[in-house]
Write a protein that holds these residues in place. Structure first.
Motif, PDB file in Angstrom:
ATOM      1  N   GLU A   1      -5.535   3.540   4.225  1.00  0.00           N
ATOM      2  CA  GLU A   1      -5.417   2.081   4.202  1.00  0.00           C
ATOM      3  C   GLU A   1      -3.973   1.668   4.411  1.00  0.00           C
ATOM      4  OE1 GLU A   1      -6.625   0.700   0.422  1.00  0.00           O
ATOM      5  OE2 GLU A   1      -5.076   1.799  -0.625  1.00  0.00           O
TER       6      GLU A   1
ATOM      7  N   ARG B   1      -9.353  -0.874   7.769  1.00  0.00           N
ATOM      8  CA  ARG B   1      -8.222  -0.167   7.136  1.00  0.00           C
ATOM      9  C   ARG B   1      -7.168  -1.157   6.672  1.00  0.00           C
ATOM     10  NH1 ARG B   1     -10.649   3.261   5.282  1.00  0.00           N
ATOM     11  NH2 ARG B   1     -12.320   1.963   6.018  1.00  0.00           N
TER      12      ARG B   1
ATOM     13  N   THR C   1      -6.893  -0.591 -14.490  1.00  0.00           N
ATOM     14  CA  THR C   1      -7.783  -1.581 -13.853  1.00  0.00           C
ATOM     15  C   THR C   1      -9.082  -0.948 -13.357  1.00  0.00           C
ATOM     16  OG1 THR C   1      -6.603  -1.277 -11.776  1.00  0.00           O
ATOM     17  CG2 THR C   1      -5.929  -3.151 -13.123  1.00  0.00           C
TER      18      THR C   1
ATOM     19  N   GLN D   1     -17.126   1.051 -11.753  1.00  0.00           N
ATOM     20  CA  GLN D   1     -16.517   2.298 -11.267  1.00  0.00           C
ATOM     21  C   GLN D   1     -16.513   3.357 -12.369  1.00  0.00           C
ATOM     22  OE1 GLN D   1     -12.662   0.773 -10.059  1.00  0.00           O
ATOM     23  NE2 GLN D   1     -13.353   0.394  -7.975  1.00  0.00           N
TER      24      GLN D   1
ATOM     25  N   LYS E   1     -14.823   3.535  -3.255  1.00  0.00           N
ATOM     26  CA  LYS E   1     -15.518   4.824  -3.297  1.00  0.00           C
ATOM     27  C   LYS E   1     -14.545   5.973  -3.535  1.00  0.00           C
ATOM     28  CE  LYS E   1     -17.286   4.221   0.805  1.00  0.00           C
ATOM     29  NZ  LYS E   1     -16.722   2.875   1.080  1.00  0.00           N
ATOM     30  N   THR E   2     -13.395   5.913  -2.831  1.00  0.00           N
ATOM     31  CA  THR E   2     -12.428   6.999  -2.987  1.00  0.00           C
ATOM     32  C   THR E   2     -11.824   6.978  -4.391  1.00  0.00           C
ATOM     33  OG1 THR E   2     -11.987   6.872  -0.641  1.00  0.00           O
ATOM     34  CG2 THR E   2     -10.355   8.030  -1.957  1.00  0.00           C
ATOM     35  N   VAL E   3     -11.667   5.777  -4.936  1.00  0.00           N
ATOM     36  CA  VAL E   3     -11.176   5.672  -6.314  1.00  0.00           C
ATOM     37  C   VAL E   3     -12.155   6.377  -7.254  1.00  0.00           C
ATOM     38  CG1 VAL E   3     -10.803   4.026  -8.209  1.00  0.00           C
ATOM     39  CG2 VAL E   3      -9.822   3.584  -5.953  1.00  0.00           C
TER      40      VAL E   3
ATOM     41  N   ARG F   1       0.841  -1.204   0.000  1.00  0.00           N
ATOM     42  CA  ARG F   1       0.000   0.000   0.000  1.00  0.00           C
ATOM     43  C   ARG F   1       0.874   1.251   0.000  1.00  0.00           C
ATOM     44  NH1 ARG F   1      -4.253  -1.053  -2.035  1.00  0.00           N
ATOM     45  NH2 ARG F   1      -2.688  -2.324  -3.032  1.00  0.00           N
TER      46      ARG F   1
HETATM   47  N1  LIG Z   1     -10.195  -0.640 -10.026  1.00  0.00           N
HETATM   48  C1  LIG Z   1      -9.255  -0.795  -9.130  1.00  0.00           C
HETATM   49  N2  LIG Z   1      -8.029  -1.240  -9.490  1.00  0.00           N
HETATM   50  C2  LIG Z   1      -7.046  -1.421  -8.585  1.00  0.00           C
HETATM   51  N3  LIG Z   1      -7.200  -1.125  -7.276  1.00  0.00           N
HETATM   52  C3  LIG Z   1      -8.405  -0.672  -6.874  1.00  0.00           C
HETATM   53  C4  LIG Z   1      -9.481  -0.494  -7.770  1.00  0.00           C
HETATM   54  N4  LIG Z   1     -10.537  -0.026  -7.073  1.00  0.00           N
HETATM   55  C5  LIG Z   1     -10.148   0.081  -5.798  1.00  0.00           C
HETATM   56  N5  LIG Z   1      -8.867  -0.301  -5.683  1.00  0.00           N
HETATM   57  C6  LIG Z   1      -8.047  -0.293  -4.468  1.00  0.00           C
HETATM   58  O1  LIG Z   1      -8.825  -0.768  -3.398  1.00  0.00           O
HETATM   59  C7  LIG Z   1      -8.533  -0.030  -2.218  1.00  0.00           C
HETATM   60  C8  LIG Z   1      -9.822   0.484  -1.633  1.00  0.00           C
HETATM   61  O2  LIG Z   1     -10.355   1.485  -2.463  1.00  0.00           O
HETATM   62  P1  LIG Z   1     -10.970   2.810  -1.858  1.00  0.00           P
HETATM   63  O3  LIG Z   1     -10.038   3.430  -0.878  1.00  0.00           O
HETATM   64  O4  LIG Z   1     -11.445   3.645  -2.985  1.00  0.00           O
HETATM   65  O5  LIG Z   1     -12.217   2.183  -1.066  1.00  0.00           O
HETATM   66  P2  LIG Z   1     -13.323   2.950  -0.213  1.00  0.00           P
HETATM   67  O6  LIG Z   1     -14.640   2.383  -0.615  1.00  0.00           O
HETATM   68  O7  LIG Z   1     -13.168   4.426  -0.334  1.00  0.00           O
HETATM   69  O8  LIG Z   1     -12.961   2.464   1.234  1.00  0.00           O
HETATM   70  P3  LIG Z   1     -13.314   3.106   2.686  1.00  0.00           P
HETATM   71  O9  LIG Z   1     -14.667   3.687   2.650  1.00  0.00           O
HETATM   72  O10 LIG Z   1     -13.250   1.896   3.553  1.00  0.00           O
HETATM   73  O11 LIG Z   1     -12.218   4.084   2.986  1.00  0.00           O
HETATM   74  C9  LIG Z   1      -7.526   1.051  -2.633  1.00  0.00           C
HETATM   75  O12 LIG Z   1      -6.222   0.598  -2.380  1.00  0.00           O
HETATM   76  C10 LIG Z   1      -7.670   1.143  -4.117  1.00  0.00           C
HETATM   77  O13 LIG Z   1      -6.469   1.521  -4.738  1.00  0.00           O
END
Ligand SMILES: Nc1ncnc2c1ncn2[C@@H]1O[C@H](COP(=O)(O)OP(=O)(O)OP(=O)(O)O)[C@@H](O)[C@H]1O
Length: 612
Positions: free
Chosen positions: A554, A582, A189, A194, A216-218, A180
């Motif tokens: 994370e 996390r 990817t 998304q 979600k953050t992505v 990470r």
């Molecule tokens: N399409 C993708 N390809 C590669 N990695 C991904 C992809 N989508 C998500 N990830 C990875 O998965 C992890 C979680 O994504 P993200 O932080 O966006 O989740 P989240 O829903 O915002 O989580 P939280 O609400 O728990 O903080 C990140 O490391 C992100 O890089």
């Protein structure tokens, strides 16, 4: 028959059935031509001066290739997809943000759109292409692409149709297993579900619910870049991407730095938005949280006060309005809460200057300021961790936005009863009459074993993620300490071990007991750096955070210390759930006190690795 080689596909980890050397050579040549084109153009690149939109040129290899037939056309179209568009002597490379890129990335586009085949490239060293992999969307109808010439790639034998498209984009799991780091652009990817949200209508407000680690953050970060991209027809010029903390802002900024048009996206945290508007000092205290310091009723009280006072005093300032607020009887606070409210108000600083030093009062002071002095507005506001905003903070944001909203969050990670219970309440506060409501279901962070364990804290946790890309993984390790001293010692021992096991990755200790754990670390040779970061002479590192501070972040491995000490709402363990989720691959729980009842119940029927 054409010559083929079996090669290891870095996308799937499996073998690529057909890796035609002449095709690979052709695509590598195309990539070389593309990179040369970018190099040539990047010399003249100028940062957008807001009157002339200069396309952003980023050096990077080709991402993929598409063959499709638009409705009504009698010939197929072919084009490449990359981060930056280019014209290579008539061969078109479109950018990821161009409307036609939906054929490559999108879910809804699908077969009926005319998409026939998609080719994905994996990245080699120095912007090279390592391999390619083809994915037929329809039953194969001839050569994959017209170049290299059909004669070379056409197969003599009819091919079997691809049984099923993969559930996630090939290469995702490998990406997720890397150590990470800060969030990066993920154009190779990006998943169809998304992409569809990233590229959803810029003029429709959108709420996106997703459990922990569903990307979600992505979506939020890539959407900010997409909205402002110059390859869209009407790119936005002022987009705000607002999250919970400045650490979160630093975590996500590489995505925006790489993908967005420079100068168009403001990344900030909500406290920073307020601090900037009212000009509060960086260092500040925080009095106890009080419901009506953040309520919509307080907002209504302030609305009325400002309207009335301004009639008498057109030059009303926030400082004067605050003083009036301290004494007004014209309150919109419900009668049942009024006595408590009046007692709270009596404790408030008597001057605006002093109130600035108390973070609990920032929403109140900011709201007065936005009511009295109109602020520059954004074309679109994106809020990450939207479940954490309190009603008065939403009302503040309505004064900063002149466009639509993209709100992403997880109502299961709510941390106080001062925040709205669900999306409907949030939309009401924003005065939205129409919106799109979506959810994300794929699990991208955290193994199934960890997420299933964390889910014991949620009501109705069944089926909370549709799939977990990282697979089952190891169950959490639960260690019971006999004394508080032992709790701290074990915590540091585990942080040390995990840091050694993940030398290139990130380890966190998450606990409400940050002070005692920090002072134990201090006494045992660890040194504190910036951003909650601790290290020792052996080169071991970890981040020591409260759950509040860990929002949106994370780590490869996490030690959660003393689960019973985390704040909990009736029926809701948002802060502890955030802490547990996390972790990407490894989770250790250290406790001296009895574990929370929901965990104990879960452990009666499920067996994690437990150390006495
Ligand atoms: N399409 C993708 N390809 C590669 N990695 C991904 C992809 N989508 C998500 N990830 C990875 O998965 C992890 C979680 O994504 P993200 O932080 O966006 O989740 P989240 O829903 O915002 O989580 P939280 O609400 O728990 O903080 C990140 O490391 C992100 O890089």
């Amino acid at each position: 028959m054409v010559a083929t080689t079996a090669a290891v596909d870095v996308c799937t980890g499996g073998e690529v059935a057909e890796q035609d050397p002449s095709v690979l050579e052709y695509e590598r040549d195309m990539n070389t031509a593309y990179l040369a084109n970018l190099e040539r153009r990047s010399g003249g690149y100028e940062i957008d001066d807001r009157t002339r939109w200069t396309p952003r040129i980023t050096i990077g290899s080709l991402i993929g290739r598409v063959r499709m037939r638009y409705d009504g056309d009698d010939a197929d179209e072919e084009f490449y997809v990359a981060e930056t568009s280019a014209d290579l002597d008539g061969v078109e490379v479109i950018s990821w943000a161009a409307p036609a890129a939906a054929a490559y990335y999108g879910k809804r586009y699908g077969e009926e759109s005319g998409l026939k085949i998609r080719r994905r490239f994996t990245k080699g060293p120095q912007h090279g292409i390592e391999t390619y992999a083809d994915e037929w969307i329809i039953a194969p109808d001839g050569a994959e692409f017209s170049t290299p010439s059909a004669g070379l790639t056409a197969r003599e034998e009819p091919q079997a149709a691809q049984a099923e498209l993969p559930r996630v984009v090939p290469g995702t799991e490998e990406q997720l297993r890397k150590p990470r780091t800060s969030l990066k652009a993920l154009l190779r990817t990006l998943q169809p579900e998304q992409y569809d949200l990233v590229a959803a209508s810029p003029t429709e407000s959108l709420t996106i619910q997703g459990y922990a680690g569903t990307g979600k953050t992505v979506v939020a970060t890539h959407r900010a870049a997409w909205l402002t991209h110059t390859d869209r027809e009407t790119p936005l010029r002022r987009v705000a991407l607002i999250g919970p903390t400045q650490t979160w802002a630093r975590h996500i900024s590489p995505v925006v730095d790489e993908l967005a048009t420079p100068g168009t996206v403001t990344i900030t945290s909500l406290p920073e938005v307020m601090r900037t508007i009212i000009g509060a000092p960086e260092r500040h205290a925080s009095s106890d949280d009080f419901l009506d310091a953040y309520s919509a009723q307080l907002g209504k009280t302030l609305d009325r006060l400002v309207t009335k006072q301004r009639k008498a005093d057109p030059a009303l300032t926030p400082a004067r309005a605050y003083e009036v607020f301290l004494h007004t009887n014209d309150l919109s606070i419900p009668a049942s809460r009024r006595p408590e409210f009046l007692l709270w108000r009596e404790t408030l600083p008597q001057t605006y200057e002093n109130a600035l030093g108390d973070r609990t009062l920032w929403p109140l002071l900011t709201y007065l300021t936005v009511l009295l002095s109109p602020q520059a507005r954004y074309d679109h506001i994106i809020v990450d961790e939207a479940q954490d905003l309190r009603p008065l903070e939403w009302l503040i944001l309505t004064h900063l936005n002149s466009g639509a909203w993209t709100l992403v969050g997880d109502t299961h990670q709510r941390r106080t009863s001062h925040t709205p219970r669900g999306w409907k309440e949030i939309r009401t506060l924003l005065g939205l009459s129409t919106w799109d409501e979506e959810s994300l279901l794929g699990g991208y962070r955290t193994t199934k074993a960890i997420i299933d364990f964390a889910a014991c804290l949620l009501e109705g946790s069944a089926g909370h993620r549709a799939y977990d890309v990282l697979g089952e993984g190891e169950p959490p390790l639960i260690i019971h300490a006999r004394t508080v001293d032992e709790l701290e010692a074990i915590t540091l021992e585990q942080a040390d071990r995990l840091s050694a096991d993940h030398p290139k990755g990130k380890v966190a200790v998450i606990t409400p007991l940050v002070r005692p754990v920090g002072s134990y670390a201090h006494r045992h040779g660890w040194t504190e750096g910036a951003d909650h970061y601790w290290s020792n002479e052996d080169g071991r590192r970890f981040t020591l955070l409260t759950s509040e501070e860990a929002r949106g972040l994370e780590f490869d491995a996490v030690v959660v210390v003393e689960p019973s000490a985390f704040k909990a709402l009736p029926g809701d363990n948002g802060p502890l759930y955030t802490a547990l989720t996390r972790a990407n691959l490894e989770l250790v729980i250290v406790h001296e006190r009895v574990l929370p009842p929901k965990m104990v119940r879960h452990l009666r029927t499920h067996r994690p690795a437990v150390l006495a």
